[in-house]
Write a protein that holds these residues in place. Structure first.
Motif, PDB file in Angstrom:
ATOM      1  N   ASP A  49      -2.329   4.020   3.811  1.00  9.33           N
ATOM      2  CA  ASP A  49      -2.926   3.781   2.493  1.00  9.33           C
ATOM      3  C   ASP A  49      -2.354   2.515   1.852  1.00  9.33           C
ATOM      4  O   ASP A  49      -3.090   1.688   1.305  1.00  9.33           O
ATOM      5  N   TYR A  50      -1.027   2.374   1.908  1.00 10.28           N
ATOM      6  CA  TYR A  50      -0.398   1.182   1.341  1.00 10.28           C
ATOM      7  C   TYR A  50      -0.860  -0.081   2.070  1.00 10.28           C
ATOM      8  O   TYR A  50      -1.117  -1.122   1.449  1.00 10.28           O
ATOM      9  N   GLY A  52      -3.656  -0.515   3.662  1.00 10.76           N
ATOM     10  CA  GLY A  52      -5.042  -0.794   3.309  1.00 10.76           C
ATOM     11  C   GLY A  52      -5.160  -1.551   1.995  1.00 10.76           C
ATOM     12  O   GLY A  52      -5.929  -2.522   1.882  1.00 10.76           O
ATOM     13  N   VAL A  53      -4.384  -1.130   0.999  1.00 11.10           N
ATOM     14  CA  VAL A  53      -4.408  -1.824  -0.295  1.00 11.10           C
ATOM     15  C   VAL A  53      -3.833  -3.224  -0.149  1.00 11.10           C
ATOM     16  O   VAL A  53      -4.365  -4.197  -0.719  1.00 11.10           O
ATOM     17  N   ARG A  55      -3.908  -5.146   2.412  1.00  5.60           N
ATOM     18  CA  ARG A  55      -4.909  -6.010   3.057  1.00  5.60           C
ATOM     19  C   ARG A  55      -5.951  -6.470   2.031  1.00  5.60           C
ATOM     20  O   ARG A  55      -6.388  -7.629   2.044  1.00  5.60           O
ATOM     21  N   GLU A  56      -6.375  -5.538   1.177  1.00  3.16           N
ATOM     22  CA  GLU A  56      -7.341  -5.909   0.145  1.00  3.16           C
ATOM     23  C   GLU A  56      -6.779  -6.986  -0.779  1.00  3.16           C
ATOM     24  O   GLU A  56      -7.531  -7.808  -1.334  1.00  3.16           O
ATOM     25  N   LEU A  57      -5.461  -6.992  -0.930  1.00  2.00           N
ATOM     26  CA  LEU A  57      -4.807  -7.988  -1.783  1.00  2.00           C
ATOM     27  C   LEU A  57      -4.513  -9.292  -1.046  1.00  2.00           C
ATOM     28  O   LEU A  57      -3.923 -10.212  -1.615  1.00  2.00           O
ATOM     29  N   GLY A  58      -4.900  -9.347   0.228  1.00  2.00           N
ATOM     30  CA  GLY A  58      -4.758 -10.585   0.975  1.00  2.00           C
ATOM     31  C   GLY A  58      -3.538 -10.677   1.866  1.00  2.00           C
ATOM     32  O   GLY A  58      -3.253 -11.750   2.429  1.00  2.00           O
ATOM     33  N   SER A  59      -2.774  -9.596   2.037  1.00  3.21           N
ATOM     34  CA  SER A  59      -1.583  -9.642   2.888  1.00  3.21           C
ATOM     35  C   SER A  59      -1.974  -9.766   4.358  1.00  3.21           C
ATOM     36  O   SER A  59      -2.963  -9.175   4.806  1.00  3.21           O
ATOM     37  N   CYS A  64       2.019  -6.615   6.141  1.00  2.32           N
ATOM     38  CA  CYS A  64       1.640  -5.208   6.171  1.00  2.32           C
ATOM     39  C   CYS A  64       2.606  -4.403   7.038  1.00  2.32           C
ATOM     40  O   CYS A  64       2.932  -3.247   6.718  1.00  2.32           O
TER      41      CYS A  64
END
Length: 238
Positions: A49-50, A52-53, A55-59, A64
């Motif tokens: 879950d962490y 996934g978030v 990645r959405e923030l561009g990491s 990750c």
């Protein structure tokens, strides 16, 4: 015997529960009464879950991976707390540190160690590093199947197979951060080169891990080195 037990994060803490973590600790202590034990704890759904978030923030994947490692070490700290004085007080961050903990008659409880390496691989590498006698993967499924049983009605669970056959099944596993597989491809490769005796079983009931290690009784999959009589012809076909 020297035993390495890899516990999936979603197996140890499907939900945060002191009772469940304490039951895993009881099993580890029971096994440690007669054997040298190292535990490697995964990140499970929380890590995914962490990630996934993130990645959405561009990491990127390396960032990750570090996030996932942090979650695995938090899970490891929960088990360390339940083990009290039996465990090494900190999650070892290297194989050498974990080996030193064993030398001090403590149970090392590790999480991840480096980007690009899942806790599946950490457990396999540490087993090879210490010439362990047995590697146990306590997962959320009851063994290795010929295909994903949730997606393929013809998938068959295998009672035993060789490391080469294991690689044939898992080689297409995605190797990016947060990938989820019963045993990942890198771990399978390490199991093959080290000729490590390995069990993959359902760890939902911690007592099943205890029975598998202490009594040899389990309903999972046993991975045996090439050349072992029991391993030959384990798969008729994929």
């Amino acid at each position: 015997m020297d035993i390495v037990i890899s516990v999936g994060g979603s197996v140890l803490v499907p939900e945060l529960s002191a009772e469940r973590v304490s039951e895993f600790a009881r099993v580890v202590e029971s096994i440690a009464d007669d054997h040298s034990v190292t535990v490697v704890v995964g990140g499970g759904k929380t890590a995914r879950d962490y990630i996934g978030v993130a990645r959405e923030l561009g990491s990127n994947d390396a960032m990750c991976d570090y996030l996932g490692i942090d979650v695995t070490r938090i899970n490891a700290r929960l088990l360390i707390a339940a083990l009290e004085g039996t465990a090494y007080p900190e999650p070892p961050t290297s194989y050498r540190e974990a080996e030193d903990a064993l030398a001090d008659d403590k149970v090392p409880v590790m999480g991840g160690t480096a980007p690009g390496q899942t806790t599946d691989a950490v457990a396999a590498v540490f087993s090879e590093y210490t010439d362990a006698d047995l590697l146990v993967y306590a997962t959320s499924v009851d063994g290795v199947y010929t295909a994903d049983p949730s997606a393929d009605d013809d998938a068959r669970k295998l009672e035993r197979l060789t490391p080469d056959e294991l690689i044939g099944i898992v080689m297409e596993t995605q190797m990016d951060a947060g990938a989820n597989s019963v045993v990942d491809a890198l771990a399978a490769k390490i199991i093959e080169r080290s000729r490590m005796r390995t069990l993959v079983l359902d760890g939902s009931d911690p007592a099943d891990i205890e029975c598998a290690v202490l009594d040899g009784a389990h309903d999972g999959t046993e991975i045996l080195p090439e050349g072992t009589d029991e391993a030959q012809g384990a798969l008729d076909e994929f």
